[in-house]
Design a protein around this motif. Structure first.
Motif, PDB file in Angstrom:
ATOM      1  N   LYS A 156     -15.045 -23.073   0.979  1.00 41.03           N
ATOM      2  CA  LYS A 156     -16.364 -23.729   1.806  1.00 41.03           C
ATOM      3  C   LYS A 156     -16.043 -25.072   1.942  1.00 41.03           C
ATOM      4  N   GLN A 157     -14.905 -25.372   0.581  1.00 42.01           N
ATOM      5  CA  GLN A 157     -15.071 -26.605   0.285  1.00 42.01           C
ATOM      6  C   GLN A 157     -16.259 -27.471  -0.803  1.00 42.01           C
ATOM      7  N   LYS A 158     -16.470 -26.258  -1.991  1.00 41.96           N
ATOM      8  CA  LYS A 158     -17.561 -27.128  -1.651  1.00 41.96           C
ATOM      9  C   LYS A 158     -17.012 -26.931  -3.786  1.00 41.96           C
ATOM     10  N   ARG A 159     -18.236 -27.892  -4.203  1.00 47.43           N
ATOM     11  CA  ARG A 159     -17.787 -27.719  -5.884  1.00 47.43           C
ATOM     12  C   ARG A 159     -18.371 -27.107  -6.626  1.00 47.43           C
ATOM     13  N   PHE A 160     -17.583 -26.243  -7.746  1.00 50.06           N
ATOM     14  CA  PHE A 160     -18.677 -24.842  -8.681  1.00 50.06           C
ATOM     15  C   PHE A 160     -18.692 -25.179  -9.941  1.00 50.06           C
ATOM     16  N   TYR A 161     -18.745 -25.170 -10.655  1.00 52.67           N
ATOM     17  CA  TYR A 161     -19.193 -25.681 -12.130  1.00 52.67           C
ATOM     18  C   TYR A 161     -19.466 -24.422 -13.416  1.00 52.67           C
ATOM     19  N   PHE A 162     -18.549 -24.453 -14.129  1.00 55.93           N
ATOM     20  CA  PHE A 162     -18.833 -22.975 -15.004  1.00 55.93           C
ATOM     21  C   PHE A 162     -19.944 -23.278 -16.495  1.00 55.93           C
ATOM     22  N   VAL A 163     -20.320 -23.143 -16.290  1.00 53.08           N
ATOM     23  CA  VAL A 163     -21.852 -23.245 -17.912  1.00 53.08           C
ATOM     24  C   VAL A 163     -22.320 -21.676 -18.195  1.00 53.08           C
ATOM     25  N   ARG A 164     -21.532 -22.243 -19.940  1.00 52.89           N
ATOM     26  CA  ARG A 164     -21.847 -21.247 -20.488  1.00 52.89           C
ATOM     27  C   ARG A 164     -23.272 -21.484 -21.304  1.00 52.89           C
ATOM     28  N   THR A 165     -24.473 -20.241 -20.915  1.00 56.64           N
ATOM     29  CA  THR A 165     -25.371 -20.335 -22.284  1.00 56.64           C
ATOM     30  C   THR A 165     -25.883 -20.015 -22.843  1.00 56.64           C
ATOM     31  N   LYS A 166     -26.907 -20.556 -23.464  1.00 61.61           N
ATOM     32  CA  LYS A 166     -27.484 -19.150 -24.770  1.00 61.61           C
ATOM     33  C   LYS A 166     -26.497 -19.940 -26.390  1.00 61.61           C
ATOM     34  N   ILE A 167     -26.528 -21.329 -25.951  1.00 58.53           N
ATOM     35  CA  ILE A 167     -25.540 -21.814 -26.725  1.00 58.53           C
ATOM     36  C   ILE A 167     -25.702 -21.675 -28.575  1.00 58.53           C
ATOM     37  N   ILE A 171     -15.645 -21.296 -28.580  1.00 60.70           N
ATOM     38  CA  ILE A 171     -16.405 -20.852 -27.121  1.00 60.70           C
ATOM     39  C   ILE A 171     -15.339 -21.153 -26.073  1.00 60.70           C
ATOM     40  N   ARG A 172     -15.496 -22.268 -25.807  1.00 63.43           N
ATOM     41  CA  ARG A 172     -14.959 -22.556 -25.407  1.00 63.43           C
ATOM     42  C   ARG A 172     -13.920 -22.646 -24.717  1.00 63.43           C
ATOM     43  N   GLU A 173     -12.421 -22.413 -25.472  1.00 59.21           N
ATOM     44  CA  GLU A 173     -11.445 -21.723 -25.013  1.00 59.21           C
ATOM     45  C   GLU A 173     -11.521 -20.674 -25.500  1.00 59.21           C
ATOM     46  N   ASP A 174     -12.370 -19.744 -25.071  1.00 58.47           N
ATOM     47  CA  ASP A 174     -12.680 -18.256 -25.034  1.00 58.47           C
ATOM     48  C   ASP A 174     -13.513 -18.532 -23.240  1.00 58.47           C
ATOM     49  N   CYS A 175     -13.868 -19.080 -22.938  1.00 56.39           N
ATOM     50  CA  CYS A 175     -14.823 -18.622 -21.856  1.00 56.39           C
ATOM     51  C   CYS A 175     -13.291 -19.264 -21.064  1.00 56.39           C
ATOM     52  N   ARG A 203     -10.241 -19.008 -21.156  1.00 55.83           N
ATOM     53  CA  ARG A 203      -8.910 -18.403 -20.808  1.00 55.83           C
ATOM     54  C   ARG A 203      -9.168 -17.946 -20.008  1.00 55.83           C
ATOM     55  N   ASN A 204     -10.638 -17.354 -19.558  1.00 62.41           N
ATOM     56  CA  ASN A 204     -10.737 -16.609 -18.291  1.00 62.41           C
ATOM     57  C   ASN A 204     -10.765 -16.532 -17.045  1.00 62.41           C
ATOM     58  N   VAL A 205     -10.585 -18.180 -16.685  1.00 57.07           N
ATOM     59  CA  VAL A 205     -10.862 -18.770 -15.516  1.00 57.07           C
ATOM     60  C   VAL A 205      -9.288 -19.925 -15.104  1.00 57.07           C
ATOM     61  N   LYS A 206      -8.386 -19.361 -15.836  1.00 55.58           N
ATOM     62  CA  LYS A 206      -7.861 -20.636 -16.282  1.00 55.58           C
ATOM     63  C   LYS A 206      -7.383 -20.258 -15.129  1.00 55.58           C
ATOM     64  N   GLU A 207      -6.572 -18.833 -14.163  1.00 52.01           N
ATOM     65  CA  GLU A 207      -6.000 -19.124 -12.458  1.00 52.01           C
ATOM     66  C   GLU A 207      -6.614 -19.406 -11.910  1.00 52.01           C
ATOM     67  N   LEU A 208      -7.686 -20.406 -12.083  1.00 55.02           N
ATOM     68  CA  LEU A 208      -8.016 -21.468 -11.406  1.00 55.02           C
ATOM     69  C   LEU A 208      -8.027 -22.941 -11.658  1.00 55.02           C
ATOM     70  N   GLY A 209      -6.873 -23.254 -12.079  1.00 51.72           N
ATOM     71  CA  GLY A 209      -6.957 -24.265 -12.536  1.00 51.72           C
ATOM     72  C   GLY A 209      -7.272 -24.755 -14.356  1.00 51.72           C
ATOM     73  N   ASN A 210      -7.808 -24.094 -14.914  1.00 48.10           N
ATOM     74  CA  ASN A 210      -8.461 -24.617 -16.119  1.00 48.10           C
ATOM     75  C   ASN A 210      -9.833 -25.562 -15.779  1.00 48.10           C
ATOM     76  N   PRO A 211     -10.349 -25.028 -14.869  1.00 53.00           N
ATOM     77  CA  PRO A 211     -11.862 -25.644 -15.008  1.00 53.00           C
ATOM     78  C   PRO A 211     -12.364 -26.323 -16.271  1.00 53.00           C
ATOM     79  N   LYS A 212     -13.172 -26.981 -16.048  1.00 50.33           N
ATOM     80  CA  LYS A 212     -14.235 -26.733 -17.831  1.00 50.33           C
ATOM     81  C   LYS A 212     -15.334 -26.734 -17.467  1.00 50.33           C
ATOM     82  N   VAL A 213     -16.054 -26.576 -19.179  1.00 53.60           N
ATOM     83  CA  VAL A 213     -16.642 -25.585 -19.246  1.00 53.60           C
ATOM     84  C   VAL A 213     -17.576 -25.891 -19.892  1.00 53.60           C
ATOM     85  N   PHE A 214     -19.086 -26.296 -19.264  1.00 54.06           N
ATOM     86  CA  PHE A 214     -20.119 -26.787 -20.413  1.00 54.06           C
ATOM     87  C   PHE A 214     -20.948 -25.853 -20.516  1.00 54.06           C
TER      88      PHE A 214
END
Length: 389
Positions: free
Chosen positions: A146-157, A179-183, A185-196
């Motif tokens: 849909k040409q929209k932006r998404f952002y991965f957020v890891r909560t409860k840190i 924690i960041r590297e583990d997250c 790894r699971n989304v690397k097929e999307l081009g290694n997006p940033k995880v916050f």
């Protein structure tokens, strides 16, 4: 180039930025632009696995506690059964949408996509409290279509840190990195997006500021203003971000005030539309977190006496705004000697003898000084709350 000629050029440039040389039209357009910047709609969708903390994130983003009125319901079970919109308490044009959780056993992707209407939203926050999973990646791919932006957020840190803090050789930065590297790894097929990495109960820690900076850089200008004004002041960095945004409003407010030097109005004793400038100062007061509700939230979150935070507000203009907005007797803030209207009269009396560019420049200078006074007050409030690092 002299200071006077610089003022003339800046004044002319301000008119040109509005596309008009006719002062009457320019002032009208300035007011229109101010209104548009303050009313543009920003729709943020929050999605992700059931129980990941979507509702808590939405509440924190809106500066609310989980048990406040109009907060998103939280719980250990799935509390969001359908798409639910939550408006920001002081910026109703900023809307956060709580989407149903994707982690339920009966989750059906096609039905989900049909119900949520991805094209409705400006951006998507995909939340997880553990590692990101197949449904999260699926959603990200559909959002991209849909040409929209998404952002991965890891909560409860904060929970993760507490669970390992007592271990021998504990290193918080190493834990966060793991924690960041583990997250990722699971989304690397999307081009290694940033995880916050986020704690919804302490936005001043971890990556919340980085998340806001990233969202701001990806949004068009008018929606950036809406974003930065809506997030709570949780750190000195966020305060500086708000200062940058409010400074950009100053030249518009100066034009929109309808200076008499530009448009003469008989019998007007002060060259200023005090309604516009009062509205600007009150707006700053809310955006910076100097209002009563924001101070109460900060007091509760940091376990500091409310009176201690209020006592940090000392500038005459800031106190005058507090006085103007107070509808009950106060005991913690002394009544200012002059009202906000009297202070504005005193500051702008001299502009009745100025030409248009001089009056415009002087108005900008006064507003910038007033904003800086409020910024300094909020710095002191943050220091009193223990958030000055």
């Amino acid at each position: 180039m002299t200071e006077d000629s610089s003022a003339d050029l800046y004044f002319s440039g301000a008119l040109e930025r509005l596309g008009e040389c006719d002062p009457n039209v320019a002032v009208a357009k300035a007011k229109e632009k101010l209104d548009s910047l303050d009313s543009v709609t920003l729709n943020i969708a929050v999605t992700g696995e059931t129980g990941a903390g979507k509702s808590a994130f939405i509440n924190a983003f809106r500066g609310l506690n989980d048990d406040d009125d109009n907060s998103a319901p939280t719980g250990i079970t799935e509390t969001t059964k359908q798409v639910t919109m939550y408006t920001h308490p002081s910026k109703s044009n900023v809307r956060l949408w709580d989407l149903p959780g994707t982690g339920m056993p009966n989750f059906k992707a096609n039905k989900f996509l049909k119900e949520v209407k991805l094209e409705t939203y400006d951006l998507f926050i995909i939340i997880s409290s553990e590692r990101f999973k197949e449904n999260d990646v699926f959603l990200a791919k559909e959002i991209e279509k849909k040409q929209k932006r998404f952002y991965f957020v890891r909560t409860k840190i904060d929970n993760d840190i507490r669970s390992v803090a007592k271990k021998r050789n504990f290193d918080e930065q190493k834990v966060l990195c793991t924690i960041r590297e583990d997250c990722q790894r699971n989304v690397k097929e999307l081009g290694n997006p940033k995880v916050f990495l986020i704690s919804s109960y302490d936005l001043g820690k971890y990556d919340f500021q980085d998340l806001v900076d990233t969202l701001e850089s990806d949004l068009p200008e008018n929606k950036r203003f809406a974003l930065v004004q809506s997030v709570p002041v949780s750190s000195l960095a966020m305060l500086e971000k708000k200062k940058e945004v409010m400074e950009k409003f100053i030249w518009l407010a100066a034009l929109a005030s309808g200076l008499v030097a530009i448009i003469p109005v008989p019998l007007l004793p002060v060259v200023i539309d005090k309604m516009v400038l009062t509205a600007y100062l009150v707006h700053c007061h809310y955006v910076l977190g100097l209002n009563e509700k924001s101070l109460i939230k900060l007091s509760e979150r940091m376990n500091k006496p409310l009176s201690q935070l209020k006592s940090a507000i000392k500038s005459p203009l800031a106190l005058a705004v507090v006085d103007k907005l107070t509808i009950r007797p106060r005991t913690s803030v002394a009544k200012p000697v002059k009202s906000l209207e009297d202070l504005l009269d005193a500051k702008f009396l001299a502009t009745s003898f100025m030409n248009a560019s001089e009056a415009f420049k002087f108005t900008c200078t006064v507003l910038r000084g007033a904003l800086n006074d409020m910024i300094n007050d909020m710095r002191q409030v943050l220091q009193a709350a223990g958030l000055n690092e």
